[in-house]
Write a protein that holds these residues in place. Structure first.
Motif, PDB file in Angstrom:
ATOM      1  N   ASN A 110      29.261  96.414   9.096  1.00 38.34           N
ATOM      2  CA  ASN A 110      29.022  97.724   9.686  1.00 38.34           C
ATOM      3  C   ASN A 110      27.683  98.304   9.241  1.00 38.34           C
ATOM      4  OD1 ASN A 110      30.607  98.913  11.564  1.00 38.34           O
ATOM      5  ND2 ASN A 110      31.662 100.275  10.129  1.00 38.34           N
ATOM      6  N   HIS A 111      26.909  98.802  10.191  1.00 38.33           N
ATOM      7  CA  HIS A 111      25.615  99.402   9.843  1.00 38.33           C
ATOM      8  C   HIS A 111      25.136 100.302  10.978  1.00 38.33           C
ATOM      9  CE1 HIS A 111      24.502  95.991  12.342  1.00 38.33           C
ATOM     10  NE2 HIS A 111      23.392  96.653  12.633  1.00 38.33           N
ATOM     11  N   ILE A 112      24.171 101.130  10.635  1.00 41.15           N
ATOM     12  CA  ILE A 112      23.462 101.920  11.645  1.00 41.15           C
ATOM     13  C   ILE A 112      22.037 101.373  11.676  1.00 41.15           C
ATOM     14  CG2 ILE A 112      22.897 103.741   9.928  1.00 41.15           C
ATOM     15  CD1 ILE A 112      23.700 104.682  13.483  1.00 41.15           C
ATOM     16  N   ASP A 113      21.488 101.190  12.872  1.00 43.28           N
ATOM     17  CA  ASP A 113      20.118 100.678  12.971  1.00 43.28           C
ATOM     18  C   ASP A 113      19.135 101.729  12.462  1.00 43.28           C
ATOM     19  OD1 ASP A 113      21.231  98.425  14.085  1.00 43.28           O
ATOM     20  OD2 ASP A 113      20.750  98.970  16.153  1.00 43.28           O
ATOM     21  N   ASP A 114      18.011 101.264  11.923  1.00 41.70           N
ATOM     22  CA  ASP A 114      16.995 102.209  11.423  1.00 41.70           C
ATOM     23  C   ASP A 114      16.607 103.203  12.526  1.00 41.70           C
ATOM     24  OD1 ASP A 114      16.925 101.094   8.947  1.00 41.70           O
ATOM     25  OD2 ASP A 114      15.120  99.896   9.311  1.00 41.70           O
ATOM     26  N   VAL A 119      23.998  97.516  26.271  1.00 44.07           N
ATOM     27  CA  VAL A 119      22.989  98.529  25.958  1.00 44.07           C
ATOM     28  C   VAL A 119      23.736  99.741  25.415  1.00 44.07           C
ATOM     29  CG1 VAL A 119      21.203  99.993  26.986  1.00 44.07           C
ATOM     30  CG2 VAL A 119      21.579  97.684  27.880  1.00 44.07           C
ATOM     31  N   TYR A 120      23.353 100.255  24.246  1.00 46.24           N
ATOM     32  CA  TYR A 120      24.118 101.365  23.646  1.00 46.24           C
ATOM     33  C   TYR A 120      23.193 102.277  22.845  1.00 46.24           C
ATOM     34  CZ  TYR A 120      24.072  98.135  19.637  1.00 46.24           C
ATOM     35  OH  TYR A 120      23.677  97.278  18.647  1.00 46.24           O
ATOM     36  N   PRO A 121      23.621 103.548  22.658  1.00 43.07           N
ATOM     37  CA  PRO A 121      22.774 104.460  21.884  1.00 43.07           C
ATOM     38  C   PRO A 121      22.656 103.974  20.438  1.00 43.07           C
ATOM     39  CG  PRO A 121      24.502 105.670  23.050  1.00 43.07           C
ATOM     40  CD  PRO A 121      24.829 104.218  23.175  1.00 43.07           C
ATOM     41  N   LEU A 163      27.518 103.409  14.883  1.00 43.30           N
ATOM     42  CA  LEU A 163      27.807 102.401  13.859  1.00 43.30           C
ATOM     43  C   LEU A 163      28.365 101.161  14.554  1.00 43.30           C
ATOM     44  CD1 LEU A 163      29.663 104.158  10.876  1.00 43.30           C
ATOM     45  CD2 LEU A 163      27.567 102.800  10.698  1.00 43.30           C
ATOM     46  N   HIS A 164      27.937  99.996  14.116  1.00 45.59           N
ATOM     47  CA  HIS A 164      28.394  98.761  14.773  1.00 45.59           C
ATOM     48  C   HIS A 164      28.333  97.590  13.808  1.00 45.59           C
ATOM     49  CE1 HIS A 164      24.050  99.145  15.352  1.00 45.59           C
ATOM     50  NE2 HIS A 164      24.014  97.829  15.262  1.00 45.59           N
ATOM     51  N   ARG A 165      28.951  96.470  14.206  1.00 44.51           N
ATOM     52  CA  ARG A 165      28.915  95.268  13.377  1.00 44.51           C
ATOM     53  C   ARG A 165      29.058  94.039  14.252  1.00 44.51           C
ATOM     54  NH1 ARG A 165      34.255  93.256  12.233  1.00 44.51           N
ATOM     55  NH2 ARG A 165      35.817  94.646  13.133  1.00 44.51           N
TER      56      ARG A 165
HETATM   57 NI    NI Z   1      22.406  96.653  14.456  1.00 51.13          NI
END
Ligand code: NI
Length: 223
Positions: free
Chosen positions: A95-99, A149-151, A155-157
């Motif tokens: 799990n992470h949020i992109d910069d 395609v997503y905002p 949070l995603h993994r």
């Molecule tokens: Ni990512």
């Protein structure tokens, strides 16, 4: 708005791209992750300055530019160089949020993230892109050549791969319109006015919706 788009890449383009990637040099994906994403990122990435990467990027960009839905959904202003990733058995991206901001000069705001799946989903187990939402997790494992395609605010993994190899390319867009809510309103109006045009031609209603679309874009665009 989260949307999947089929056939960003044709079968021919996919074949060319995957043939190129077989010749590429893949390195540890932690090299391009932020300090906390590094802790959960376990994959391999094609090094960006590789000649193979440049050719692969050209094929991808061509597919993206030709896709009308992609540009209508994202309203792209600029795009980061795409990363080509491989996940072998045991690899995952927790799990992470992109910069939020990218680039050596911090001159790029990430509004939209996208993943294009590059190989047959039957050829590997696991490897779903998992999005966190208020109603729980949503999992995506798309056909080769299709994109999600997503905002970038999500949070995603990537779930662990347990068999075969997962190959994808990911990148980020700075949109002309920063807010995902505003982009969705513009996309809905655009879709509706096109449907009216298809059915009835350039009617008064079409003109009014076109006016609203143009004027909202004028209010919200940050060129
Ligand atoms: Ni990512």
């Amino acid at each position: 708005m989260l949307i999947t788009i089929p056939d960003i890449l044709s079968k021919t383009d996919l074949f060319k791209l995957n043939t190129l990637l077989e010749q590429g040099q893949f390195k540890d994906g932690k090299l391009t992750a932020g300090w906390h994403a590094k802790l959960v990122k376990n994959n391999q990435q094609l090094s960006g300055n590789d000649k193979v990467a440049r050719q692969a990027i050209a094929i991808l960009n061509n597919g993206l530019q030709k896709n009308a839905i992609f540009s209508r959904v994202t309203l792209p202003r600029k795009m980061r160089p795409p990363l080509f990733s491989r996940y072998e058995p045991g690899m995952e991206y927790g799990n992470h949020i992109d910069d939020a901001v990218m680039g050596a000069d911090r001159g790029f705001r990430t509004d939209i993230s996208f993943t294009v799946f590059l190989n047959d989903p039957e050829s590997y187990d696991g490897g779903e892109l998992v999005m966190n939402s208020s109603v729980g997790e949503q999992k995506f494992k798309l056909q080769a050549g299709s994109a999600i395609v997503y905002p970038s605010t999500t949070l995603h993994r990537v779930a662990p791969v347990t068999r075969g190899v997962r190959q994808v390319t990911v990148s980020w867009l700075q949109s002309l319109v920063r807010s995902a809510e505003h982009r969705e309103i513009l996309f809905d109006i655009d879709t509706t006015r096109r449907a009216i045009f298809e059915r009835d031609g350039k009617t008064k209603e079409f003109d009014l919706l076109s006016k609203s679309h143009a004027n909202l874009l004028r209010l919200w665009a940050e060129p």
